[in-house]
Design a protein around this motif. Structure first.
Motif, short mmCIF file in Angstrom:
data_model
loop_
_atom_site.label_atom_id
_atom_site.label_comp_id
_atom_site.label_asym_id
_atom_site.label_seq_id
_atom_site.Cartn_x
_atom_site.Cartn_y
_atom_site.Cartn_z
N ARG A 21 -66.11 -6.96 -11.18
CA ARG A 21 -64.92 -6.57 -12.18
C ARG A 21 -64.01 -7.94 -12.15
O ARG A 21 -63.45 -8.22 -12.96
N SER A 22 -64.11 -8.80 -10.89
CA SER A 22 -63.18 -9.97 -10.84
C SER A 22 -63.67 -10.93 -12.00
O SER A 22 -62.65 -11.47 -12.49
N PHE A 23 -65.12 -11.06 -12.37
CA PHE A 23 -65.43 -12.00 -13.49
C PHE A 23 -65.13 -11.29 -14.69
O PHE A 23 -64.48 -12.05 -15.55
N THR A 24 -65.04 -10.08 -14.71
CA THR A 24 -64.67 -9.34 -16.34
C THR A 24 -63.31 -9.24 -16.40
O THR A 24 -62.94 -9.28 -17.52
N ASP A 25 -62.44 -9.22 -15.26
CA ASP A 25 -61.24 -9.29 -15.45
C ASP A 25 -60.57 -10.47 -16.09
O ASP A 25 -59.89 -10.50 -16.84
N ALA A 26 -60.95 -11.61 -15.76
CA ALA A 26 -60.76 -12.65 -16.30
C ALA A 26 -60.94 -12.69 -17.63
O ALA A 26 -60.19 -13.44 -18.33
N ARG A 27 -62.48 -12.40 -18.16
CA ARG A 27 -62.73 -12.48 -19.51
C ARG A 27 -61.87 -11.42 -20.14
O ARG A 27 -61.42 -11.69 -21.31
N ARG A 28 -61.46 -10.28 -19.78
CA ARG A 28 -60.55 -9.28 -20.34
C ARG A 28 -59.27 -9.87 -20.64
O ARG A 28 -58.66 -9.76 -21.40
N ALA A 29 -58.76 -10.50 -19.47
CA ALA A 29 -57.41 -11.27 -19.71
C ALA A 29 -57.36 -12.13 -20.84
O ALA A 29 -56.45 -12.36 -21.73
N TRP A 30 -58.48 -12.84 -20.88
CA TRP A 30 -58.52 -13.88 -21.81
C TRP A 30 -58.56 -13.25 -23.35
O TRP A 30 -58.05 -13.70 -24.27
N ARG A 31 -59.46 -12.06 -23.19
CA ARG A 31 -59.44 -11.73 -24.54
C ARG A 31 -58.13 -10.85 -25.00
O ARG A 31 -57.92 -10.68 -26.21
N ALA A 32 -57.49 -10.43 -24.10
CA ALA A 32 -56.01 -9.73 -24.36
C ALA A 32 -55.12 -10.99 -24.73
O ALA A 32 -54.30 -10.67 -25.62
N VAL A 33 -55.20 -12.07 -24.31
CA VAL A 33 -54.46 -13.15 -24.54
C VAL A 33 -54.60 -13.59 -26.23
O VAL A 33 -53.80 -13.43 -27.06
N ARG A 34 -56.15 -13.69 -26.32
CA ARG A 34 -56.50 -13.87 -27.87
C ARG A 34 -55.84 -12.88 -28.82
O ARG A 34 -55.35 -13.05 -30.01
N ARG A 35 -56.10 -11.56 -28.32
CA ARG A 35 -55.62 -10.54 -29.31
C ARG A 35 -54.04 -10.58 -29.47
O ARG A 35 -53.72 -10.43 -30.70
N GLY A 36 -53.39 -10.95 -28.52
CA GLY A 36 -51.79 -11.05 -28.53
C GLY A 36 -51.79 -12.18 -29.64
O GLY A 36 -50.77 -12.00 -30.27
N GLU A 37 -52.22 -13.04 -29.43
CA GLU A 37 -51.91 -14.26 -30.22
C GLU A 37 -52.34 -13.98 -31.74
O GLU A 37 -51.67 -14.25 -32.53
N ARG A 38 -53.43 -13.22 -31.95
CA ARG A 38 -53.91 -12.91 -33.32
C ARG A 38 -52.64 -11.90 -33.77
O ARG A 38 -52.37 -12.29 -35.04
#
Length: 98
Positions: A61-78
């Motif tokens: 989960r620690s690896f997927t959490d980083a991925r999820r965090a990055w995706r959340a940032v991208r979604r927010g920027e979009r």
């Protein structure tokens, strides 16, 4: 037929002083103690296995959490970029055309 009971303390003391009876009782106590130790060891093994499994899941989960965090940032920027054009009025651009 009637069953006999030991009513006299002398016979009971004689039975307690019998070496074979004492050895049997000690062996039974040792078997019970071993069974208790085996039960405790099995419980500890189960707890360690559960903790190990939880650690493996946490690492995954620690690896997927980083991925999820990055995706959340991208979604927010979009989402922020989608909102921007609606804030500008087309009339403000007026006669300037590119």
């Amino acid at each position: 037929m009637r069953t006999g009971r030991i009513a006299d303390g002398v016979e009971l003391a004689a039975l307690d002083s019998d070496p074979l009876v004492r050895v049997e009782r000690e062996e039974e106590d040792a078997r019970m103690e071993r069974a208790e130790i085996d039960r405790l060891l099995a419980e500890v093994d189960r707890e360690l296995a559960a903790e190990e499994q939880a650690a493996v899941v946490r690492v995954d989960r620690s690896f997927t959490d980083a991925r999820r965090a990055w995706r959340a940032v991208r979604r927010g920027e979009r989402a922020a970029l989608r909102v921007l054009p609606s804030r500008w009025d087309v009339a403000d651009l007026g006669g300037e055309a590119a």
